[in-house]
Design an enzyme around this catalytic site. Structure first.
Site: not given
Ligand code: SAM
Length: 312
Positions: A119, A165, A186
């Site tokens: 991606s 994160d 994702d």
């Protein structure tokens, strides 16, 4: 630390659905002049080799992206499956499927197609000078590989890699400066709490930036938490008065089977979906044209199916 490495899964049927849809969403969003910020909350390593050890071990790309390159169509026809049935497959790939095939081909020296963009590279390929890309990746090895891969692009400050994160890290960037953004979420769902964290992140993001486009990938496996993801996102979008689109691709049955030796076999990943809040208005029709073709190419048994639903 996590054991999930996307290199084992790169180019599988889930990547095909996700990356084809991501490209279609971005093509639409980059038609407007205003600067766009794209956030990839779970970025992976960015670039993969389909002939490398990881991909060869799993063989997932062989049943995914690489099957799209073969001339053959699967001869399965689940005629009793209503709107999911394969009726007739057009010869020419649908426009968003062709766009995706062309994009991946652009990363390769034809005829061999062994490099597969994740991606981050798909998004970066479409950025204009004024756009920005923020990539979150928590796995130390993949974050390092991603940084090295991105460094080769000489993209300067346009692309940032954050070893953070992604669920939490997104907060500080919303709303983005020009108030236009696409968020791709994702996760690997390796940790069970990911299933709950996805809707929590999207709910928070919608309060900060209600007009953003949010795209979530989720596995469709026989676990209640997995089915909760699209259900909760639909509730969130509906309550916020936002439009949404949910698309899924199934390549095989999710049932356990028994092999000749009597061993129970898990089916691996049988299906996955993408849920998009504030999707482009053109996306539903584009997916309705492309998904039957993906089923025809990627079906592994008569349970293969597709679906697109939308609302708002
Ligand atoms: N989006 C990538 C693509 O389409 O090419 C694939 C991403 S992969 C499914 C999920 C990635 O998220 C893994 O590389 C994993 O190390 C990373 N990860 C897991 N938990 C994370 C978290 N809380 N924040 C950021 N990255 C995380």
């Amino acid at each position: 630390m996590f054991s999930y490495r996307h290199a084992f899964h790169a180019g599988n049927h889930a990547d095909v659905l996700k990356h084809m849809t991501l490209l279609a969403v971005l093509r639409h969003m980059t038609q407007k002049d205003t600067a766009l910020t794209v956030f990839d909350t779970h970025a992976g390593a960015g670039l993969y080799r389909l002939d490398g050890d990881y991909a060869q071990t799993s063989g997932e790309a062989a049943d995914g992206f690489l099957r799209l390159l073969s001339e053959e169509k699967t001869a399965l026809a689940p005629a009793s499956k209503g709107k999911s049935a394969i009726t007739k497959v057009a010869e020419a790939p649908a426009s968003i499927l062709q766009d995706y095939l062309d994009l991946v081909a652009g990363f390769n020296n034809k005829p061999s197609q062994r490099v597969y963009p994740g991606s981050p590279f798909i998004v970066q390929h479409l950025l204009r000078d004024r756009d920005k890309l923020k990539l979150f990746e928590l796995h130390p090895t993949d974050a390092k590989t991603l940084s090295a891969n991105i460094a080769q692009l000489d993209a300067g400050r346009q692309v940032a890699v954050l070893r953070e994160d992604g669920f939490e890290g997104l907060k500080k960037f919303l709303p983005p400066p020009a108030r236009r953004a696409l968020v791709l979420c994702d996760p690997s769902y390796e940790i069970k709490s990911d299933y709950a964290r996805v809707p929590v992140m999207v709910a928070d993001a919608l309060t900060r930036f209600a007009t953003g486009t949010y795209m979530v990938w989720y596995p469709l496996i026989p676990r209640p938490e997995a089915h909760d993801v699209p259900r909760k996102l639909k509730t969130l979008a509906t309550r916020a008065g936002k439009s949404w689109l949910n698309a899924s691709l199934t390549v095989k049955s999710s049932k356990l089977t028994t092999d000749e030796a009597g061993e129970v076999q898990r089916p691996g990943l049988p299906a996955s979906g993408v849920f998009i809040i504030n999707p482009p208005h053109t996306l539903k029709a584009a997916l309705q044209a492309a998904l039957p073709q993906l089923v025809a190419k990627l079906a592994q048994d008569e349970h293969a199916a597709w679906a697109v639903d939308n609302g708002g």
